[in-house]
Design a protein around this motif. Structure first.
Motif, short mmCIF file in Angstrom:
data_model
loop_
_atom_site.label_atom_id
_atom_site.label_comp_id
_atom_site.label_asym_id
_atom_site.label_seq_id
_atom_site.Cartn_x
_atom_site.Cartn_y
_atom_site.Cartn_z
N MET B 33 0.78 -1.21 0.17
CA MET B 33 -0.12 -0.12 0.05
C MET B 33 0.95 1.24 0.10
SD MET B 33 -3.35 -0.69 0.23
CE MET B 33 -4.25 0.42 1.42
N ASP B 34 1.84 1.11 0.90
CA ASP B 34 2.72 2.26 0.82
C ASP B 34 4.18 1.79 0.12
OD1 ASP B 34 4.70 4.16 1.52
OD2 ASP B 34 4.15 4.36 3.54
N ARG B 35 4.28 2.08 -1.33
CA ARG B 35 5.24 1.79 -1.99
C ARG B 35 6.70 2.16 -1.74
NH1 ARG B 35 3.28 -0.60 -7.11
NH2 ARG B 35 5.08 0.25 -8.09
N TYR B 36 6.55 3.43 -1.35
CA TYR B 36 7.93 4.22 -0.70
C TYR B 36 8.54 3.42 0.22
CZ TYR B 36 10.88 8.08 0.80
OH TYR B 36 11.91 8.82 1.14
N SER B 280 -1.12 10.08 -7.94
CA SER B 280 0.10 8.97 -7.74
C SER B 280 0.67 9.27 -6.55
CB SER B 280 0.49 8.66 -9.01
OG SER B 280 1.56 9.49 -9.30
N ALA B 281 1.20 10.41 -6.40
CA ALA B 281 2.16 10.80 -5.34
C ALA B 281 1.46 10.84 -3.95
CB ALA B 281 2.62 12.30 -5.75
N ASP B 282 0.26 10.81 -3.93
CA ASP B 282 -0.39 10.64 -2.60
C ASP B 282 -1.07 9.20 -2.34
OD1 ASP B 282 0.31 13.40 -2.23
OD2 ASP B 282 -1.73 14.01 -2.33
N GLN B 310 7.13 14.08 -9.56
CA GLN B 310 8.65 14.14 -9.51
C GLN B 310 9.14 14.57 -8.15
OE1 GLN B 310 10.74 13.74 -12.08
NE2 GLN B 310 8.84 12.98 -12.94
N GLU B 311 8.85 15.00 -7.53
CA GLU B 311 9.07 15.41 -5.95
C GLU B 311 9.24 14.07 -5.28
OE1 GLU B 311 7.38 17.50 -2.02
OE2 GLU B 311 6.50 18.31 -3.90
N ARG B 312 8.20 13.27 -5.39
CA ARG B 312 8.27 11.98 -4.79
C ARG B 312 9.46 10.96 -5.32
NH1 ARG B 312 6.98 11.63 -0.26
NH2 ARG B 312 6.42 9.01 -0.38
N ALA B 313 9.63 11.27 -6.52
CA ALA B 313 10.67 10.23 -7.22
C ALA B 313 12.24 10.99 -6.85
CB ALA B 313 10.67 10.42 -8.72
#
Lengths: 291, 324
Positions: B33-36, B280-282, B310-313
């Motif tokens: 669920m939290d890929r990061y 997608s970032a959230d 982009q910021e997440r990346a």
């Protein structure tokens, strides 16, 4: 028929071919998704046809959302000019209507139903103007059906009957969804029939059950060894009514690994179909039962 | 080197980055669920970023290790303990053969990612080890783990140092109220302008029905629909559409009352209208929301969504550079 394009966040394009269901809309959605697949657009990760719409999932790091839109619109022009024919297959699915398992389940959820005094199939027959459930079953298992979408959960087919609109069966969904539906229930909601691929929650009316598994993650079922999901959008289905003895026989055959679904390859032309619906359906059935 | 499950926690599943490519057959991408958090946990223990981990919800499992291992726990603030002694989250630590990994109660967030060097080595299904429980697919026998299970672990390629860490500013907290950014669209035109404004003004609360399939929200005002003649095939309720595909992150509002945001184990389609899609970032943030969390939806345009992505990346790149 001009489609409506909308982004689903930054990773999806949603394309509504038509607000209302029709074979034309389904055919256009299917041919557009085929065109998108053939175009091999880099950055496209999922291509999902639905009843009268479709959805593309993409990686915006690879293709700009607006560039993808431009490409899809170009493919729509091509799809509009393409001949609406489909190389597909017709499959016979045996159905034990009014079986004891869906009956037991529907009785447990009567308070969630529009008409608690009737069974689901009695209710559907009545509101569609059939004088008996037998007549209703004859209509449901008469003309064949298109698999117009595979989804919701693992391998579940939505089916749309190949008849003119006046003869379409329509039923509402349960007032509140059930928390249980037997695996392989043949259901109905709106203008769509379905087969529940796994046991679980559901809101469609329950008419019967098929002995033929359509999803097998272990890939042990004889005809699901190649791939765990049986149906593809564009498949044509012919229901055949069976009784308890045949149901038990089929179930035993499936378990013994010797059940072979009756499947024949066919070419379907939308133009021919619109010219002569009953004739086209009769020819499809002939092909299915030719040998 | 198997891991013995002494107790399973609330719902602990094997997850990786999921199985794209089968959504058109109703098999969702799944995965953490939290890929990061999953990528970070793998980086901390020297795994490939897409290695399979355990995803624990609210309550951690109790796991007995039969060989030495390097472990990291990221995502929710669910403090790990080795033989009862607390270890840091977001930091790699060593477990000796015979020791037991357990967890303290959850302080923040909802889902923890437990990475073991070598990765959880259950057999892949359709290219992924992610558990899709509805379809009994992937993971450990297609289901959440249970006490008595023995989880296979892959051979670790590198011997990783303990104490590798992801600094606090590189972690992401949902905040209160949590803000989820939304690109409107899909069937947004089905509700009145006033209802649209209201949706973004109201503070919603995460409902108890919040799982891998989707998160339900309550407490905002019901949405008013634009009148229409129901299209053939859609159904009579104003929130019905002719059954269509659902984007991941899409927000459907059955009956106009309680929004549901579909997540990694989404149903791939259905007959309810959607007003837009969480960017997608959230998406990772949603997986960390506890029931009753105050949540606001924030309308953004595509450019903002792409910039946030982009910021997440870049955040991920930064921890990659530090850890690889």
């Amino acid at each position: 028929m001009s489609s409506r394009y909308s982004f689903g966040g930054d990773e999806h394009v949603f394309v509504e071919v038509s607000e209302e269901m029709s074979l034309e809309a389904f055919f256009k959605a299917l041919s557009m998704t085929n065109a998108v697949r053939d175009a091999e657009i880099s950055g496209v990760t999922e291509i999902c046809p639905a009843n009268a719409s479709f959805q593309i999932k993409f990686d915006p790091d690879v293709i700009r959302p607006d560039d993808l839109l431009t490409e899809l619109r170009r493919l729509e022009d091509i799809a509009d000019r393409a001949e609406a024919t489909l190389d597909t297959r017709i499959v016979e699915i045996p159905v034990y209507y009014r079986d004891p398992w869906t009956h037991e389940t529907l009785m447990r959820f009567r308070e969630r139903h529009q008409d608690p005094e009737s069974t689901d199939i009695e209710f559907a027959a009545r509101i569609n103007g059939y004088s008996s459930v037998d007549d209703f079953i004859a209509a449901h298992s008469g003309a064949p059906w298109f698999v117009s979408m595979v989804g919701f959960v693992s391998g579940l087919p939505f089916l749309y009957q190949m008849v003119d609109r006046a003869r379409q069966i329509q039923v509402p969904k349960y007032l509140r969804p059930r928390t249980d539906t037997p695996r392989l229930t043949v259901g109905y909601g709106g203008c769509f029939s379905c087969i529940y691929s796994v046991r679980g929650a559901g809101g469609y009316q329950m008419f019967g059950i098929t002995p033929m598994p359509i999803y097998d993650p272990d890939q042990e079922t004889s005809y699901l060894r190649e791939f765990m999901v049986f149906f593809r959008p564009g498949d044509i289905v012919k229901w055949r009514q069976i009784d308890r003895d045949e149901y038990d026989g089929c179930t035993a055959d499936v378990q013994a690994g010797r059940y072979t679904p009756r499947i024949r390859d066919v070419v379907f032309s939308l133009e021919d179909f619109n010219r002569d619906i009953d004739g086209t359906n009769a020819r499809l059935e002939e092909t299915l039962y030719a040998d | 080197m198997p891991i013995d499950v002494l107790s399973a926690g609330l719902s602990t599943t094997v997850q990786d980055l999921g199985r794209p490519g089968y959504y058109h057959l109703g098999i969702p991408i799944g995965g953490a669920m939290d890929r990061y958090a999953l990528r970070a946990a793998n980086l901390l223990v020297g795994n490939p970023e897409d290695a399979a981990c355990l995803e624990a919800v609210f309550l951690g499992p109790e796991l007995a290790f039969s060989e030495d291992a390097v472990v990291a726990v990221t995502g929710a603030e669910l403090p790990p303990k080795v033989d009862g002694e607390t270890r840091e989250t977001w930091t790699s630590f060593r477990i000796r053969a015979g020791q037991v990994l357990s967890f303290d109660y959850i302080r923040d967030g909802a889902r923890s990612c437990i990475a073991v060097a070598g990765g959880i080595d259950t057999p892949p299904a359709l290219g992924s080890r992610s558990t899709y429980a509805i379809g009994a697919l992937g993971g450990f026998e297609g289901r959440a783990i249970q006490s008595g299970d023995r989880l296979p672990v892959g051979r670790a390629d590198v011997s990783v140092a303990e104490g590798r860490t992801v600094s606090e500013k590189m972690r992401r907290n949902s905040g209160s109220p949590c803000e989820l950014r939304v690109v409107t669209g899909l069937y947004w035109h089905r509700i009145t302008e006033e209802a649209g404004g209201q949706f973004f003004e109201d503070t919603w609360k995460v409902a108890s029905e919040a799982d891998r399939m989707g998160y339900r929200f309550q407490g905002g005002r019901p949405l008013e629909f634009v009148d229409r003649e129901p299209p053939f095939g859609a159904g009579s309720d104003p929130s019905n559409i002719t059954d269509a595909c659902y984007p991941y992150g899409s927000i459907q509002v059955p009956g106009g009352t309680e929004p549901i945001v579909l997540h990694r184990d989404a149903v791939s389609g259905g007959g309810y209208f959607m007003i837009g899609t969480v960017i997608s970032a959230d998406m990772d943030l949603i997986g960390q929301l506890q029931p009753h969390t105050d949540t606001r939806f924030l309308q953004v345009d595509m450019e903002t969504a792409l910039a946030a992505r982009q910021e997440r990346a870049s955040m991920l790149d930064a921890i990659r550079q530090r850890l690889s």
